[in-house]
Enzyme design. Structure first.
Site, mmCIF file in Angstrom:
data_model
loop_
_atom_site.group_PDB
_atom_site.id
_atom_site.type_symbol
_atom_site.label_atom_id
_atom_site.label_comp_id
_atom_site.label_asym_id
_atom_site.label_seq_id
_atom_site.Cartn_x
_atom_site.Cartn_y
_atom_site.Cartn_z
ATOM 1 C CG HIS A 71 48.582 -27.080 -14.436
ATOM 2 N ND1 HIS A 71 49.207 -26.407 -15.468
ATOM 3 C CD2 HIS A 71 47.812 -26.171 -13.796
ATOM 4 C CE1 HIS A 71 48.821 -25.137 -15.439
ATOM 5 N NE2 HIS A 71 47.978 -24.965 -14.436
ATOM 6 C CG HIS B 116 44.420 -29.133 -9.720
ATOM 7 N ND1 HIS B 116 45.460 -29.844 -10.275
ATOM 8 C CD2 HIS B 116 43.727 -30.021 -8.967
ATOM 9 C CE1 HIS B 116 45.392 -31.095 -9.886
ATOM 10 N NE2 HIS B 116 44.350 -31.235 -9.084
HETATM 11 P P1 M7G Z 1 43.455 -34.363 -8.820
HETATM 12 O O1 M7G Z 1 43.738 -34.199 -7.387
HETATM 13 O O2 M7G Z 1 44.605 -34.083 -9.759
HETATM 14 O O3 M7G Z 1 42.959 -35.799 -9.186
HETATM 15 O O4 M7G Z 1 42.218 -33.418 -9.151
HETATM 16 P P2 M7G Z 1 41.729 -36.691 -8.748
HETATM 17 O O5 M7G Z 1 40.854 -36.758 -10.001
HETATM 18 O O6 M7G Z 1 42.365 -38.026 -8.464
HETATM 19 O O7 M7G Z 1 41.062 -36.056 -7.584
HETATM 20 C C1 M7G Z 1 41.807 -33.119 -10.439
HETATM 21 C C2 M7G Z 1 40.398 -32.583 -10.365
HETATM 22 O O8 M7G Z 1 40.028 -32.108 -11.648
HETATM 23 C C3 M7G Z 1 39.387 -33.679 -9.996
HETATM 24 O O9 M7G Z 1 38.509 -33.199 -8.990
HETATM 25 C C4 M7G Z 1 38.687 -33.975 -11.321
HETATM 26 O O10 M7G Z 1 37.329 -34.383 -11.145
HETATM 27 C C5 M7G Z 1 38.777 -32.657 -12.038
HETATM 28 N N1 M7G Z 1 38.795 -32.797 -13.502
HETATM 29 C C6 M7G Z 1 39.427 -33.756 -14.220
HETATM 30 N N2 M7G Z 1 39.232 -33.527 -15.547
HETATM 31 C C7 M7G Z 1 39.765 -34.369 -16.606
HETATM 32 C C8 M7G Z 1 38.466 -32.404 -15.671
HETATM 33 C C9 M7G Z 1 37.952 -31.692 -16.793
HETATM 34 O O11 M7G Z 1 38.158 -32.014 -17.972
HETATM 35 N N3 M7G Z 1 37.220 -30.573 -16.494
HETATM 36 C C10 M7G Z 1 36.970 -30.169 -15.206
HETATM 37 N N4 M7G Z 1 36.220 -29.085 -15.031
HETATM 38 N N5 M7G Z 1 37.447 -30.839 -14.136
HETATM 39 C C11 M7G Z 1 38.202 -31.952 -14.363
#
Ligand code: M7G
Length: 322
Positions: free
Chosen positions: A260, A262
């Site tokens: 999604h 971000h």
């Molecule tokens: P990504 O690039 O999809 O994945 O980034 P990555 O985790 O491999 O980098 C997703 C981002 O969302 C990451 O920086 C996560 O730390 C953050 N994130 C993940 N979750 C499950 C949450 C959440 O529940 N709340 C918040 N605020 N951030 C999240």
């Protein structure tokens, strides 16, 4: 260390019990209910350890969890206390003008942040397991024929994203929102940032539109949305935390873990996980590329890393692409 207004001090416990949808399980147990099964990865550099844990239910069945323990960064205003009030300060060696001490700080100066994923899927456990990494060069055809069917068949749940957009979780942590359904987004502190110091500042902007999976879906149609995220996101961070746009790294991941759209905002001086060239795409560059050619990301090959036992790597290997 940055001399900007101090960020708000927040505690993860504040979130406890507020997660009404899709995350309620996390509020219903104490850390002490978890048993460590194995260490998935340790990082001496990041002072962090990644654990595969489990919680034993009444029937004796274990449910998997991932626990990340990290020593938190120093808070500038508390440093004098560290030297003044250690419970113990042991001299380890002394040679000429050099010496090392080992300090045992009081509990309020020796916090450890624990991030828990519970219940954790096999994919969460794999994400944190130390493994060899391989680079993939994915053409648009590879995306359509290999990656897209794969991510449609299996990827992480994005319930946490919908909880943020619908104010079912983290509502009191929102730093900024543009509520426009097409061109708006919500900016919240990332899970990885405890907001106690600016050195490791990390926020994430989650767009309201739900159909954009990743960089690959972006076209010139999304330019207004992307420009809003870049400009309003930077302004909101400067206003709240005093960090200027010129000291923020604003980027997307490809591949992301969550499909999604971000955008990551990190302090420029912070070597954030995933900010390396093989995974990060600066939002300003993405905007320029789309302004030059609406189908830029449906034409060019993209490179990204995959862990050795990622099933997507297997798909690329089966197709003779690695
Ligand atoms: P990504 O690039 O999809 O994945 O980034 P990555 O985790 O491999 O980098 C997703 C981002 O969302 C990451 O920086 C996560 O730390 C953050 N994130 C993940 N979750 C499950 C949450 C959440 O529940 N709340 C918040 N605020 N951030 C999240």
């Amino acid at each position: 260390m940055a001399e900007a207004p101090q960020p708000k001090r927040k505690r993860e416990e504040e979130e406890k019990g507020k997660n009404e949808n899709g995350g309620a399980a996390a509020a219903a147990f104490a850390l002490s209910d978890l048993r460590v099964r194995r260490v998935l990865r340790e990082s001496a550099r990041d002072k962090a350890v990644f654990l595969h844990a489990e919680r034993i239910g009444l029937s004796g069945e274990g449910t998997d969890a991932v626990v990340i323990l990290e020593k938190t960064p120093f808070q500038e205003e508390k440093i004098p206390d560290l030297l003044r009030k250690p419970l113990k300060a042991e001299l380890q060696m002394h040679n000429d003008i050099y010496c090392t001490f080992y300090l045992s700080p009081p509990p309020e100066l020796s916090e450890i942040k624990a991030t828990v994923v519970y219940p954790a899927t096999e994919k969460h456990i794999q994400k944190y397991l130390r493994q060899e990494v391989h680079l993939i060069r994915e053409t648009w055809e590879d995306y359509k024929n290999i990656t897209l069917p794969f991510i449609q068949s299996q990827s992480f749940s994005i319930q946490w994203v919908y909880n943020i957009l619908e104010k079912k979780a983290e509502a009191d942590r929102i730093i900024y929102e543009n509520p426009d359904p097409s061109n708006g987004f919500v900016l919240v502190p990332d899970l990885k940032w405890n907001q106690n110091q600016l050195d490791d500042l990390y926020l994430v902007a989650v767009v309201h539109r739900r159909e954009i999976k990743s960089l690959r879906d972006l076209t010139a149609e999304h330019l207004l949305l992307l420009r809003n995220v870049l400009q309003e996101g930077q302004e909101a961070i400067t206003k709240r935390f005093g960090v200027p746009g010129s000291q923020l790294r604003v980027y997307l991941h490809y591949q992301p873990s969550y499909y999604h759209l971000h955008v990551h905002f990190t302090a420029l001086g912070y070597d954030a996980p995933g900010s390396s060239v093989e995974r990060g795409h600066l939002l300003a560059d993405v905007i320029d590329n789309l302004a030059m050619d609406s189908t830029f990301y449906q034409k060019r090959a993209l490179t990204f890393p995959l862990r050795a036992d990622d099933p997507l790597l297997k798909k690329f290997q089966e197709a003779g692409k690695v």
